[in-house]
Design an enzyme around this catalytic site. Sequence first.
Site, PDB file in Angstrom:
ATOM      1  N   SER A 141       0.807  -1.220   0.000  1.00  0.00           N
ATOM      2  CA  SER A 141       0.000   0.000   0.000  1.00  0.00           C
ATOM      3  C   SER A 141       0.843   1.274   0.000  1.00  0.00           C
ATOM      4  O   SER A 141       0.334   2.342  -0.330  1.00  0.00           O
ATOM      5  CB  SER A 141      -0.946   0.000   1.203  1.00  0.00           C
ATOM      6  OG  SER A 141      -0.241  -0.237   2.400  1.00  0.00           O
ATOM      7  N   ASP A 378      -1.611   5.606  12.129  1.00  0.00           N
ATOM      8  CA  ASP A 378      -0.871   5.253  10.919  1.00  0.00           C
ATOM      9  C   ASP A 378       0.386   6.099  10.814  1.00  0.00           C
ATOM     10  O   ASP A 378       0.323   7.286  10.477  1.00  0.00           O
ATOM     11  CB  ASP A 378      -1.765   5.456   9.688  1.00  0.00           C
ATOM     12  CG  ASP A 378      -1.108   4.984   8.402  1.00  0.00           C
ATOM     13  OD1 ASP A 378       0.090   4.627   8.438  1.00  0.00           O
ATOM     14  OD2 ASP A 378      -1.783   4.967   7.355  1.00  0.00           O
ATOM     15  N   HIS A 381       2.097   5.054   6.236  1.00  0.00           N
ATOM     16  CA  HIS A 381       1.712   5.717   4.991  1.00  0.00           C
ATOM     17  C   HIS A 381       1.906   7.227   5.124  1.00  0.00           C
ATOM     18  O   HIS A 381       2.272   7.730   6.185  1.00  0.00           O
ATOM     19  CB  HIS A 381       0.258   5.376   4.650  1.00  0.00           C
ATOM     20  CG  HIS A 381       0.016   3.912   4.499  1.00  0.00           C
ATOM     21  ND1 HIS A 381      -0.432   3.128   5.540  1.00  0.00           N
ATOM     22  CD2 HIS A 381       0.181   3.079   3.446  1.00  0.00           C
ATOM     23  CE1 HIS A 381      -0.545   1.873   5.135  1.00  0.00           C
ATOM     24  NE2 HIS A 381      -0.168   1.812   3.867  1.00  0.00           N
TER      25      HIS A 381
END
Length: 406
Positions: A141, A378, A381
């Site tokens: 991702s 997170d 990312h």
Amino acid sequence: MESLPIRKARNLIRRTKIIWIATAAAIILVAAICVNSSQYASPPPKSPSMAPPAQHSKVFDGHEDCDIFSGDWIPNPEAPYYTNKTCWAIHDHQNCMKYGRPDSDFMRWRWKPNACNLPLFNPYQFLHIVRGKSLAFVGDSVGRNQMQSIICLLSRVEYPIDMSPPTTDKHWKYVNYNFTMSYFWSPFLVRSGVRDDVGPTNTGLFNLYLEEFDESWTNQIHGFDYLIINAGHWFNRNTVYYENRRVVGCRYCLLPNITDLPATYAYRRAFRTAFRALENFDGVTLVRTFAPAHFEGGEWNAGGDCVRRRPVGSNDTVLDGQTLDMYTAQLEEFRAAMGRGKRGMRAMDVTKMMLLRPDGHPSRYGHWAEEKVVLYNDCVHWCLPGPIDSGADILLHMLKMEARRG
């Protein structure tokens, strides 16, 4: 009967009204056309430097000898070049402004190599270089994060058409440039399968076949001109390792009589297998190095977070711990593949560059604060817009160098 002067006056007034009505109608029609056209027009370039290249302009800048991966982040007040309202390609979990991130300075930095100036991403120049070609991202991702960044940066020129099948793979077509950009989901790069949906930590337990190709991408890439591959944090998941169809160890599997091995064991072998799969690939492969995470105060599942609001200077931090181990293993396998004669492969060595950006992650701004979702902070990312947009500066420079070699 009306006198002649009176009739002439009435006729003059009637003709004047007709002219006024016709003029007003024309103005309304022109305005409607302009408004309607503006809905479909691409946004204008942010500055003259973003103008389309001349027909015979150079597509490289002469800095092929500069180490573009050693440097620091400097302010860039012109950024960002898109917003979460102008680009529809942003994944919700990286849409930090949508979900209330209170600061915005993290969007206003650019990467500056020590020995040269790295030009900002020019969408016209990028599309000029890749006209009639194809590019594919393969990996996890974080690779998808970079692909979405590029779609947003290119949206100043053209929006692509989604030609994707009903799978996790994506295919975007830039019709006016006959350019295709694709994404193949393969977080381990090798063949894998779910062994247990729950696993020891409720995130699943996977089987990794470290010597076997993941044919979901290896059978799809032939014919592409450029390939960008990456992998990283999935190797910290609960996994059982297979070689020659037998179990050789695992990572956090908590199964009896199976030796726990470090993530680098599988990471190294996965890249070795991926590079073997690329031996017959005729295009250019860019190997994106390990993406550092920035959890502080605990691990990802133990309250860790990333709350810094400015970049770190290159003299204020060093690679260490697992980030250094993974980065080293990846580069060693890359160099070994180059030593075996693999051509057309380059290292997109962004690990140290991104290590300096602890401020650019979504943290808890990947969903509404009051939303009841099972999502950890997170710190892997990158927010969009955000630091990963500078990856496009790096990519364009590397494509310029390829154009010069060609």
